[in-house]
Motif scaffolding. Structure first.
Motif, short mmCIF file in Angstrom:
data_model
loop_
_atom_site.label_atom_id
_atom_site.label_comp_id
_atom_site.label_asym_id
_atom_site.label_seq_id
_atom_site.Cartn_x
_atom_site.Cartn_y
_atom_site.Cartn_z
N VAL A 1 0.85 -1.19 0.00
CA VAL A 1 0.00 0.00 0.00
C VAL A 1 0.89 1.24 0.00
N LEU A 2 0.49 2.23 -0.83
CA LEU A 2 1.15 3.53 -0.81
C LEU A 2 0.09 4.58 -0.47
N VAL A 3 0.37 5.35 0.57
CA VAL A 3 -0.52 6.48 0.93
C VAL A 3 0.23 7.77 0.62
N ASN A 4 -0.19 8.43 -0.46
CA ASN A 4 0.41 9.70 -0.85
C ASN A 4 -0.26 10.82 -0.06
N ASN A 5 0.33 11.15 1.07
CA ASN A 5 -0.26 12.13 1.98
C ASN A 5 0.47 13.46 2.00
N ALA A 6 1.79 13.45 1.87
CA ALA A 6 2.58 14.68 2.00
C ALA A 6 2.17 15.71 0.95
N ALA A 7 2.05 16.95 1.38
CA ALA A 7 1.70 18.04 0.47
C ALA A 7 2.14 19.36 1.08
N ILE A 8 2.16 20.40 0.25
CA ILE A 8 2.52 21.73 0.75
C ILE A 8 1.49 22.76 0.30
N ASN A 9 1.42 23.84 1.04
CA ASN A 9 0.66 25.01 0.62
C ASN A 9 1.36 26.25 1.20
N PRO A 10 2.42 26.69 0.52
CA PRO A 10 3.23 27.78 1.09
C PRO A 10 2.67 29.17 0.87
N VAL A 11 1.49 29.27 0.25
CA VAL A 11 0.98 30.60 -0.09
C VAL A 11 -0.52 30.69 0.15
N PHE A 12 -0.97 31.87 0.60
CA PHE A 12 -2.40 32.12 0.79
C PHE A 12 -2.69 33.47 0.17
N GLY A 13 -3.54 33.49 -0.85
CA GLY A 13 -3.84 34.76 -1.50
C GLY A 13 -4.39 34.54 -2.89
N PRO A 14 -4.62 35.63 -3.64
CA PRO A 14 -5.21 35.53 -4.98
C PRO A 14 -4.32 34.74 -5.94
N ILE A 15 -4.96 34.03 -6.88
CA ILE A 15 -4.18 33.20 -7.81
C ILE A 15 -3.23 34.03 -8.68
N GLU A 16 -3.63 35.27 -8.97
CA GLU A 16 -2.79 36.08 -9.86
C GLU A 16 -1.52 36.57 -9.17
N ALA B 1 -9.17 5.35 5.52
CA ALA B 1 -7.88 4.81 5.05
C ALA B 1 -7.79 3.31 5.32
N CYS B 2 -8.25 2.88 6.49
CA CYS B 2 -8.21 1.44 6.83
C CYS B 2 -9.10 0.64 5.87
N LEU B 3 -10.26 1.18 5.56
CA LEU B 3 -11.17 0.52 4.62
C LEU B 3 -10.52 0.38 3.25
N LEU B 4 -9.96 1.47 2.74
CA LEU B 4 -9.41 1.47 1.38
C LEU B 4 -8.11 0.66 1.28
N ALA B 5 -7.40 0.50 2.39
CA ALA B 5 -6.14 -0.27 2.38
C ALA B 5 -6.37 -1.76 2.52
N SER B 6 -7.56 -2.15 2.98
CA SER B 6 -7.80 -3.55 3.36
C SER B 6 -8.67 -4.30 2.36
N ASP B 7 -8.84 -5.60 2.60
CA ASP B 7 -9.70 -6.42 1.75
C ASP B 7 -11.16 -5.98 1.81
N ALA B 8 -11.53 -5.27 2.88
CA ALA B 8 -12.90 -4.77 3.00
C ALA B 8 -13.21 -3.77 1.88
N GLY B 9 -12.17 -3.18 1.30
CA GLY B 9 -12.35 -2.21 0.21
C GLY B 9 -11.98 -2.76 -1.15
N ASN B 10 -11.98 -4.09 -1.29
CA ASN B 10 -11.55 -4.73 -2.54
C ASN B 10 -12.21 -4.20 -3.80
N TYR B 11 -13.50 -3.89 -3.72
CA TYR B 11 -14.26 -3.52 -4.92
C TYR B 11 -14.39 -2.00 -5.08
N MET B 12 -13.63 -1.28 -4.28
CA MET B 12 -13.69 0.19 -4.33
C MET B 12 -12.45 0.70 -5.06
#
Length: 257
Positions: free
Chosen positions: A91-106, A231-242
């Motif tokens: 299983v790979l959980v891609n969790n790390a992320a950044i948001n170094p800025v807060f403000g208008p897109i332009e 996360a536990c559901l999606l990582a396990s056999d309980a989430g096989n069809y998801m």
């Protein structure tokens, strides 16, 4: 198989990026409590070791491997070291992320735009590609991408972060479609406002927090542990069809209008 056994992750090897704190750490602990061998990863080896120490004291199985996910050689090292330690990846959980800025897109500096896309989009794409051969070898595997409700609806001041997380949703769907024949599932979790260091700018502002909480049906922000069940559901056999799914854990934020 009983539903209890379906959630059992015994002997599964799980990499969770950005897992020295916040949502990543909570997910790592939940998966380990269900029997998984977890790889704790963040930029600081010291921070990883602290979490491993804490987990092993509780009888959980964990190793720490530092990785700046924005750097290709460190991404490769994370996968290589995991294989050295365990001989497999489930299983790979891609969790790390950044948001170094807060403000208008332009107003966003092009260099900051590139940095956000590198860490929030390119890194999960690259790490998923790096684990793919091992998941194919098992004829089974799980990719869980942590996105955000910001990927589903535009918020103020978070435009480029939102854009990067929206890209993660389409990446997830393509992974699910292209890799399903190998027994691999890919799903995305979209947390709402969760009390972590990452979101501190929002919840430390009492006026802003109060306004947000009034608009959420649950009337409060969430805690990192409240993402763990999904996360536990999606990582396990309980989430096989998801697979190819986008799941929110947001206290009703998306229906608040």
């Amino acid at each position: 198989m009983s539903i209890k056994n379906q959630f059992n992750l015994e002997n599964k090897v799980v990499i969770i990026t950005g897992s020295s704190k916040g949502i990543g750490k909570a997910i790592a602990k939940g998966l380990a409590e269900n029997g998984a061998q977890v790889v704790i990863s963040s930029r600081s080896q010291e921070a990883c070791d602290e979490v491993v120490k804490e987990f092993t004291k509780e009888g959980l199985k964990a190793v720490g491997i530092a990785c700046h996910i924005g750097k290709e050689e460190q991404r490769k090292n994370l996968i290589d070291k995991t294989i050295e330690a365990f001989g497999r990846i489930d299983v790979l959980v891609n969790n790390a992320a950044i948001n170094p800025v807060f403000g208008p897109i332009e107003d966003v500096d092009p260099a900051i735009f590139d940095k956000i896309m590198d860490v929030n989009v390119k890194a999960p794409w690259s790490l998923s590609n790096l684990v793919l051969p091992y998941l194919q070898a098992n004829k089974k595997g799980r990719i869980i991408n942590i996105a955000s409700v910001e990927a589903l609806t535009p918020g103020m001041g978070l435009g480029i972060y939102s854009t990067s997380k929206a890209a993660i949703l389409m990446l997830t769907k393509n992974q699910a479609k292209e890799w399903g024949s190998h027994g691999i599932t890919a799903n995305a979790i979209c947390p709402g406002l969760i009390k972590t260091k990452f979101s501190a700018a929002l919840w430390q502002n009492e006026k802003m927090l109060s306004k947000l909480e009034r608009s959420i049906p649950s009337g409060r922000m969430g805690m990192p542990e409240e993402i763990v069940g999904l996360a536990c559901l999606l990582a396990s056999d309980a989430g096989n069809y998801m697979t190819g799914g986008v799941y929110t854990a947001d206290g009703g934020y998306m229906i608040a209008g």
